[in-house]
Enzyme design. Structure first.
Site, PDB file in Angstrom:
ATOM      1  N   ASN A 152      67.214 -14.712 -71.455  1.00 36.59           N
ATOM      2  CA  ASN A 152      68.445 -15.240 -70.888  1.00 36.59           C
ATOM      3  C   ASN A 152      68.618 -16.748 -71.048  1.00 36.59           C
ATOM      4  O   ASN A 152      69.714 -17.265 -70.886  1.00 36.59           O
ATOM      5  CB  ASN A 152      68.521 -14.884 -69.401  1.00 36.59           C
ATOM      6  N   GLN A 182      70.372  -8.887 -70.793  1.00 33.80           N
ATOM      7  CA  GLN A 182      71.119  -9.671 -71.768  1.00 33.80           C
ATOM      8  C   GLN A 182      71.309  -8.919 -73.086  1.00 33.80           C
ATOM      9  O   GLN A 182      72.120  -9.318 -73.913  1.00 33.80           O
ATOM     10  CB  GLN A 182      70.405 -11.005 -72.043  1.00 33.80           C
ATOM     11  N   SER A 197      72.611  -4.446 -66.184  1.00 34.03           N
ATOM     12  CA  SER A 197      73.366  -5.030 -65.073  1.00 34.03           C
ATOM     13  C   SER A 197      74.842  -5.076 -65.412  1.00 34.03           C
ATOM     14  O   SER A 197      75.219  -5.362 -66.552  1.00 34.03           O
ATOM     15  CB  SER A 197      72.860  -6.451 -64.792  1.00 34.03           C
ATOM     16  N   HIS A 199      77.325  -7.151 -64.050  1.00 30.37           N
ATOM     17  CA  HIS A 199      78.047  -8.428 -64.069  1.00 30.37           C
ATOM     18  C   HIS A 199      77.732  -9.293 -65.285  1.00 30.37           C
ATOM     19  O   HIS A 199      78.293 -10.374 -65.441  1.00 30.37           O
ATOM     20  CB  HIS A 199      77.798  -9.206 -62.766  1.00 30.37           C
ATOM     21  N   CYS A 317      68.959 -18.015 -61.948  1.00 28.72           N
ATOM     22  CA  CYS A 317      68.040 -17.673 -60.867  1.00 28.72           C
ATOM     23  C   CYS A 317      67.099 -18.832 -60.538  1.00 28.72           C
ATOM     24  O   CYS A 317      66.491 -18.858 -59.467  1.00 28.72           O
ATOM     25  CB  CYS A 317      67.221 -16.442 -61.242  1.00 28.72           C
TER      26      CYS A 317
END
Length: 369
Positions: A152, A182, A197, A199, A317
């Protein structure tokens, strides 16, 4: 506004927003209910699972297994690793992974180390063929391999189909987990357990999925009413699931366009002095990491934000903390302190990248003098 932080999160697409709204209005029943509203919700979820299964491999052949919906990638990663833990000791006590994993994987592996399991973390900077190095690290005592398909922070990628094929050839009992947060819809995927994921692909936050290959047996992380084959209890968020499916169907990311935009950005950056490029040819084209030497990341980010340009310094994060990922990828500490991550979506344009580089040039002039 120029939004170039799509690896952190994407703007929900119109198709997702419409699907969420319509489902709230017309199919809000509990999927476990026996009446027609419950049946409608169950049908939405079943259709979404088929859509995601078909999209996971990136080929015309869907992966053979099932999908369970989760609250997001962190839960999917934890479910995969902790859910498979009961299978570790019968088949080995060694785990192979990388030094560039997301905290939801890295911290879980640390828990395994505390439970006397051996975790081997390989750094890409140490190997010319990193996928091959992961394969070579697997032996008869390897119970699990967990690796990120696409990093990421820089877009560094591994050859997932090759990894899965060769690991299974070497030790069929080794469970292969792929963090594809990703990589989903961007690179070919395969694995026993695959985390994705919503989003990151223009669905909403709060929804993710875990692929479980046919024949794999994991224990649930969340126990309760037995929903989703007793693998993930809790009333399913049908609205978010419908939005997730809509986003998958509507995804417009084009690797060729991303490559053109990346090359354009690199050309413009090369016109500036003392820029280091941290995303090489082995990176996906929609994530570009570079260092503006002499300008610390937080200064550059705030300067860009003044003109409504949004980028990142690395993993969202991390929240400004050093993640260690760039170092494991061969980036010096000095360059990591001034790293900028640009991550693209289908709506980004060359003109936006021109505006980015113009503002970077102005910031360099102001800060370096």
């Amino acid at each position: 506004m120029i939004y170039l932080d799509n690896a952190a999160t994407t703007k929900p697409c119109e198709e997702c927003r419409r699907a969420v709204s319509d489902t709230m209005e017309t199919a809000f029943g509990n999927a476990s209910s026996l009446h027609k509203l419950g049946t409608a919700s169950m049908q939405i979820m079943s259709r979404a699972k088929k859509t995601i299964l078909a999209a996971l491999s990136g080929t015309k052949t869907p992966l053979d297994g099932t999908v369970i919906f989760t609250s997001g990638a962190t839960e999917s990663n934890n479910t995969a690793l902790l859910g498979a833990m009961h299978r570790f000791r019968p088949h080995g006590t060694k785990i192979v992974s990388t030094a560039i994993e997301h905290p939801s994987v890295a911290k879980t592996l640390t828990r395994f180390e505390e439970d006397d399991l051996k975790v081997v973390r390989l750094a890409p900077k140490d190997f010319e063929d990193f996928t091959g190095a992961l394969i070579d690290a697997v032996d008869e005592n390897t119970a699990l391999l967990s690796a990120m398909a696409v990093n990421n922070e820089t877009g560094f990628k591994i050859d997932v189909p090759r990894l899965y094929r060769e690991v299974k050839r070497k030790n069929p009992k080794t469970i292969v987990h792929i963090d594809a947060v990703q990589g989903f819809l961007k690179v070919p995927l395969d694995g026993d357990l695959i985390s994705v994921s919503g989003h990151k692909i223009h669905a909403s936050k709060g929804i993710g999925a875990l692929f479980v290959k046919k024949g794999q047996n994991i224990l649930p992380l969340i126990s309760g009413g037995g929903q989703q084959g007793d693998l993930r209890s809790g009333t399913e968020p049908i609205e978010l699931i419908a939005g997730f499916e809509a986003a998958v169907k509507a995804y417009r990311g084009d690797p060729k366009k991303f490559a053109e935009l990346k090359n354009h950005l690199l050309d413009e950056l090369n016109k500036l002095e003392n820029i280091g490029i941290n995303s090489d040819a082995n990176c996906v084209p929609n994530i570009i990491n570079f260092s503006v030497r002499g300008v610390r990341s937080e200064i550059m980010l705030h300067s860009l934000e003044e003109d409504g340009i949004y980028v990142s310094s690395g993993s969202a994060c991390s929240r400004g903390k050093k993640s260690g990922v760039l170092g494991a990828l061969g980036v010096s500490d000095k360059d990591a302190d001034c790293a900028v991550r640009v991550s693209l979506c289908a709506d980004n344009t060359a003109e936006e990248l021109d505006a980015l580089c113009q503002k970077i040039a102005k910031t360099i002039e102001r800060v370096r003098r």
